[in-house]
Motif scaffolding. Structure first.
Motif, PDB file in Angstrom:
ATOM      1  N   PHE A 134      35.252  26.231  37.043  1.00  0.00           N
ATOM      2  CA  PHE A 134      35.682  27.416  37.781  1.00  0.00           C
ATOM      3  C   PHE A 134      36.926  27.136  38.618  1.00  0.00           C
TER       4      PHE A 134
ATOM      5  N   ASP B 249      40.128  29.468  38.291  1.00  0.00           N
ATOM      6  CA  ASP B 249      40.844  30.042  39.423  1.00  0.00           C
ATOM      7  C   ASP B 249      42.332  29.796  39.300  1.00  0.00           C
TER       8      ASP B 249
ATOM      9  N   SER C 263      36.443  29.361  46.447  1.00  0.00           N
ATOM     10  CA  SER C 263      35.852  30.583  45.894  1.00  0.00           C
ATOM     11  C   SER C 263      35.931  31.741  46.891  1.00  0.00           C
TER      12      SER C 263
ATOM     13  N   THR D 236      39.529  32.898  47.330  1.00  0.00           N
ATOM     14  CA  THR D 236      39.949  33.667  46.158  1.00  0.00           C
ATOM     15  C   THR D 236      39.401  35.085  46.229  1.00  0.00           C
TER      16      THR D 236
ATOM     17  N   THR E 254      43.344  28.374  49.541  1.00  0.00           N
ATOM     18  CA  THR E 254      42.592  28.204  48.296  1.00  0.00           C
ATOM     19  C   THR E 254      42.952  26.874  47.652  1.00  0.00           C
TER      20      THR E 254
ATOM     21  N   GLY F 233      36.728  35.814  41.270  1.00  0.00           N
ATOM     22  CA  GLY F 233      36.897  34.400  41.582  1.00  0.00           C
ATOM     23  C   GLY F 233      36.002  33.899  42.697  1.00  0.00           C
ATOM     24  N   ALA F 234      35.246  34.799  43.355  1.00  0.00           N
ATOM     25  CA  ALA F 234      34.320  34.376  44.411  1.00  0.00           C
ATOM     26  C   ALA F 234      32.986  33.889  43.848  1.00  0.00           C
TER      27      ALA F 234
ATOM     28  N   PRO G  97      32.004  31.348  41.984  1.00  0.00           N
ATOM     29  CA  PRO G  97      31.611  29.933  42.064  1.00  0.00           C
ATOM     30  C   PRO G  97      30.925  29.525  43.368  1.00  0.00           C
TER      31      PRO G  97
END
Length: 450
Positions: A29, A33, A101, A104, A123, A194-195, A197
């Motif tokens: 992940f 990202d 995560s 993001t 990030t 993208g959150a 993970p």
């Protein structure tokens, strides 16, 4: 009985599989990202700046944001690696995952270009912390051929993350085409996804424990002194200083080769494919054909990358780490030069990009396998993180260097020649990796440094 007589997974425990799943999932992940950022940065900044994505100000600010992202990535590795060696690698891995995560996800709600840039920098800090810690945890939990296979598998799954990001982008674009979401909000949906993970961080905190070797050092009072004491331990050992130099040169060459050269293949493809289809199709059909051809070229490049990683692992296991690096750096130089010199049509890209992907990505399997074998247990996370992430600073400089070559030194040539010549010039970085590999110590068959 010779351990090679059976499959490598024989004897791997359920807990070791869990360690591999969390560590490799975090890296999968992580790479997803990275790729989502590459896909969404221009539309995001165009929206936030209220300018067309092709506008020169959008393109210029995108380069600044990319550089900030890479610098944050590099700093994250330099800072979080020693913190993991001192305070616990599982703990810092979970914090790193949460950082990249959640930041993001928050990026989906930003309102200004400055907020976007700041969030991508933070990030990057989280992303930079993952690789060294994930590798160190696997190394200190799994032995023998299973360790080599899992380290290679962790890096192999990075190509899955890259392909996954492309599929996610295609899926969200399809939702926009069917008016299920607003077309202008596609980039926000990509960052919101993208959150996810963060769930892996929760599994890490609940299900994983610190490696036994780390717990033993803690009980004996042998952990690095202070938050950054691992650097003192690392630099105070002559063998590890040499390993740090060799490992850093190898990683700088590979990372700059991918981010400073390989990433610009998309720009070359766009120029070549546009020229190819413009005389053959109507404007709208030509634009769609260019997009489809770029997508196929990317997927084939990732497939080639996976094969290249397997080839590196096979050579490293059967012959040695040093011969594997020598072979793959030589291949990266020759193949990349050839691709940038000769790509003229989409058909060319469909067989050239898998070759370039195999040559360039093969090196990254080497980083996960070889770098942890250069450092002792006390500062392993620091050594791997420093060597691997130092390349991010070089890659940031490489992005600007490539831009200068294409616009200034070769700017007088007709498109797409500046892209070709600048990329071919930068291929000299692979020769630096080749020289570093020549002096690299062989670690195949040797026990890990204590």
């Amino acid at each position: 009985m010779d351990e090679r007589s059976g499959p490598w997974w024989r004897g791997v425990t359920g807990y070791q599989w869990l360690v591999f799943a969390v560590a490799s999932g975090a890296w999968l992940f992580d790479t997803m990202d990275q790729r989502l950022f590459s896909l969404a940065r221009i539309p995001a900044l165009g929206d936030l700046m209220a300018l067309p994505p092709s506008h020169v100000e959008v393109q210029a600010f995108a380069k600044i944001v990319t550089a900030l992202f890479l610098v944050g990535w590099g700093l994250g590795g330099l800072i979080i690696g020693p913190l993991g060696d001192r305070f616990g690698r599982v703990r810092l891995l979970a914090i790193s995952i949460l950082l990249y995560s959640l930041c993001t996800g928050i990026t989906a709600f930003c309102r200004t270009p400055a907020e976007f840039a700041a969030l991508r920098f933070v990030t990057g800090l989280g992303i930079g912390g993952v690789f060294g810690l994930a590798v160190a945890i696997i190394v200190e939990t799994v032995d023998g051929r299973a360790r080599l296979a899992m380290l290679a598998g962790l890096q192999l799954l990075s190509t899955v993350g890259n392909v996954g990001s492309a599929l996610v982008k295609m899926g969200v674009d399809d939702l926009a085409r069917h008016d299920l979401i607003a077309a202008g909000s596609v980039w926000r949906w990509l960052f919101a996804l993208g959150a996810l993970p963060a769930l892996i961080a929760i599994v890490a905190m609940i299900g994983l424990r610190e490696p036994q070797s780390w717990r033993d050092r803690k009980a004996e009072g042998r952990l690095p002194k202070g938050a950054f004491g691992a650097y003192v331990d690392l630099l105070g050992n002559p063998a590890e200083r040499r390993g740090l130099l060799i490992g850093s040169l190898l990683a700088v060459a590979g990372v700059v080769g991918l981010w400073g050269i390989g990433e610009y293949a998309v720009d070359l493809q766009h120029a070549v494919f546009t020229a190819y289809y413009d005389g053959r199709l109507a404007p709208d059909a030509a634009k769609a054909a260019v997009t489809d051809a770029k997508n196929w070229a990317y997927m084939l490049q990732m497939a080639g990358g996976a094969v290249g990683m397997l080839i590196f692992t096979l050579i490293a296991d059967r012959v040695g780490r040093r011969p594997a690096f020598l072979t793959c750096f030589a291949a990266a130089f020759v193949v990349t030069m050839f691709v940038y010199a000769r790509m003229q049509t989409p058909t060319d890209a469909y067989w050239m990009m898998p070759l370039m992907g195999a040559a360039q990505f093969s090196l990254f399997a080497g980083f996960s396998i070889y770098l942890p074998e250069l450092f002792g247990a006390a500062a392993r996370g620091t050594g791997v993180s420093f060597a691997y992430n130092l390349g991010r600073f070089a890659a940031a400089a490489g992005s600007f260097g490539s831009a200068w070559l294409s616009t200034s030194l070769f700017g007088g040539f007709d498109a797409p020649d500046p892209l070709r010549y600048s990329a071919m010039t930068m291929c000299v970085i692979f020769l630096i990796g080749l020289a570093a590999a020549w002096f690299a110590p062989e670690t195949r068959g040797r026990p890990l440094p204590a």
